[in-house]
Design an enzyme around this catalytic site. Structure first.
Site, PDB file in Angstrom:
ATOM      1  CG  MET A  11      59.404  26.886  56.763  1.00  0.00           C
ATOM      2  SD  MET A  11      60.147  27.806  58.110  1.00  0.00           S
ATOM      3  CE  MET A  11      61.500  28.606  57.282  1.00  0.00           C
ATOM      4  N   GLY A  12      56.767  27.407  52.681  1.00  0.00           N
ATOM      5  CA  GLY A  12      56.146  28.178  51.608  1.00  0.00           C
ATOM      6  C   GLY A  12      57.144  28.976  50.797  1.00  0.00           C
ATOM      7  CE1 TYR A  13      57.666  34.853  47.656  1.00  0.00           C
ATOM      8  CE2 TYR A  13      59.901  34.132  47.232  1.00  0.00           C
ATOM      9  CZ  TYR A  13      58.866  35.012  47.017  1.00  0.00           C
ATOM     10  OH  TYR A  13      59.023  36.050  46.135  1.00  0.00           O
ATOM     11  CG  LEU A  14      55.803  26.290  47.550  1.00  0.00           C
ATOM     12  CD1 LEU A  14      54.679  25.430  46.980  1.00  0.00           C
ATOM     13  CD2 LEU A  14      56.561  25.530  48.635  1.00  0.00           C
ATOM     14  CB  VAL A  38      66.922  21.946  42.897  1.00  0.00           C
ATOM     15  CG1 VAL A  38      66.508  22.450  41.518  1.00  0.00           C
ATOM     16  CG2 VAL A  38      66.316  20.571  43.163  1.00  0.00           C
ATOM     17  N   GLY A  64      63.130  23.936  43.723  1.00  0.00           N
ATOM     18  CA  GLY A  64      63.695  22.954  44.652  1.00  0.00           C
ATOM     19  C   GLY A  64      62.579  22.220  45.378  1.00  0.00           C
ATOM     20  CG  HIS A  65      60.026  24.348  48.186  1.00  0.00           C
ATOM     21  ND1 HIS A  65      60.223  25.690  48.011  1.00  0.00           N
ATOM     22  CD2 HIS A  65      60.360  24.079  49.471  1.00  0.00           C
ATOM     23  CE1 HIS A  65      60.650  26.222  49.150  1.00  0.00           C
ATOM     24  NE2 HIS A  65      60.749  25.275  50.045  1.00  0.00           N
ATOM     25  CB  SER A 112      67.558  29.309  49.260  1.00  0.00           C
ATOM     26  OG  SER A 112      67.164  29.938  50.458  1.00  0.00           O
TER      27      SER A 112
HETATM   28  O1  PAF Z   1      63.305  23.187  55.542  1.00  0.00           O
HETATM   29  C1  PAF Z   1      62.321  23.878  55.897  1.00  0.00           C
HETATM   30  O2  PAF Z   1      61.699  24.580  55.099  1.00  0.00           O
HETATM   31  C2  PAF Z   1      61.894  23.852  57.360  1.00  0.00           C
HETATM   32  O3  PAF Z   1      62.987  23.812  58.200  1.00  0.00           O
HETATM   33  C3  PAF Z   1      60.890  22.732  57.682  1.00  0.00           C
HETATM   34  C4  PAF Z   1      61.505  21.354  57.485  1.00  0.00           C
HETATM   35  C5  PAF Z   1      59.668  22.876  56.812  1.00  0.00           C
HETATM   36  C6  PAF Z   1      60.452  22.836  59.144  1.00  0.00           C
HETATM   37  O4  PAF Z   1      59.820  24.042  59.419  1.00  0.00           O
END
Ligand code: PAF
Length: 282
Positions: A30-33, A176, A36-37, A185
């Site tokens: 959902m962005g705002y990386l 992470v 962890g991402h 988060s």
């Molecule tokens: O974990 C998230 O960021 C969201 O729940 C996902 C998997 C991108 C679905 O919108």
């Protein structure tokens, strides 16, 4: 780096890759990386030839009084971060592209969706399962990577993939953490400096559970009591739940005799934070 906002566009991008016999790893976000991402993307990079990420703040997974409108967004920064770890394409659709007028189909993964976070967020996992299924249908990835912080989400997505015979392989990446143990988060951004310090109690409590478990404790009631006390002693922390559940079925345990997850959700100021730890007696 390509940014594609429509379904036809991402489909033709993906079919060109597939026509060459190469593989695609998808990291839905959902962005705002944060780091962890980025670790999920690095993992996808290792496991596939091309990495596609999606950035879509999915409205159907937010309840009426939740943070959809204020969910943090910074697309420019996300692009830079994603390209720094080898992402070649971002799928960044508008809500109308995913949910056009007349949209009526939802996926509900029963049982697993109404425990833990599903109790206070009754429509959340229906929204997650629906958007992830749509992303899988649109991108048709060979693998998809999800973080273990959202443990319940991971179990639900794996169940959905098995139940609906989807071809994608779901891979998970360990949580992470920041240096002081707080799980990364996008929602940590809601914390004030003081709340941010208090939030470290989540990881400290989970580590305490792990220590008790290592010392031979198997009684869930006693573990939950200690964790509850630790968190309640921290000013401004409101426990949503602390549960010890079977790692596959998410059903509540009384004693830990098989792989279990200690999962918790705590509200601190405007943030609702989740975290977990796996305890494995085998
Ligand atoms: O974990 C998230 O960021 C969201 O729940 C996902 C998997 C991108 C679905 O919108």
């Amino acid at each position: 780096m390509k940014v594609i906002d429509d379904i036809a566009g991402i489909r033709s991008y993906v079919s060109a890759i597939k026509a060459r016999g190469e593989t695609i790893g998808l990291v839905p976000t959902m962005g705002y990386l944060h780091d962890g991402h980025l670790n999920l993307m690095r993992m996808a990079r290792k496991l596939s030839d091309h990495v596609v990420i999606s950035i879509f703040v999915n409205p159907t997974q937010f309840g009426p009084n939740e943070d959809l409108d204020r969910y943090p967004r910074d697309f420019e920064r996300d692009m830079m971060l994603a390209s720094s770890v080898g992402v070649e394409c971002i799928f960044h659709p508008r809500p109308e592209e995913i949910y056009p007028d007349g949209y009526a189909t939802y996926i509900s993964v029963e049982g697993l969706s109404n425990v833990l976070c599903g109790v206070s967020r009754p429509t959340h996992f229906r929204g997650v399962a629906t958007v992830v299924a749509k992303l899988f249908n649109i991108v048709e990835p060979d693998i998809a990577v999800f973080g273990e912080k959202d443990y319940q989400q991971l179990v639900i997505i794996k169940r959905m993939v098995d139940d609906l015979n989807m071809k994608v392989k779901v891979v998970s990446h360990p949580i992470v953490r920041e240096k002081d143990g707080l799980a990364m988060s996008s929602r940590n951004r809601y914390l004030s400096a003081q709340e941010r310090k208090r939030a470290t109690v989540l990881n400290r409590a989970l580590k305490r559970a792990e220590q008790m478990f290592r010392q031979g404790e198997r009684d869930v009631y006693r573990i939950k009591n200690i964790l509850t006390d630790m968190i309640m002693q921290e000013h401004g922390c409101n426990i949503d739940y602390i549960e010890v559940v079977d790692a596959n079925s998410l059903s509540r345990l009384q004693t830990i005799e098989r792989r279990a997850v200690v999962a918790l959700a705590v509200k601190i100021g405007k943030a609702r934070l989740i975290d977990n730890i796996i305890l494995d007696p085998t």
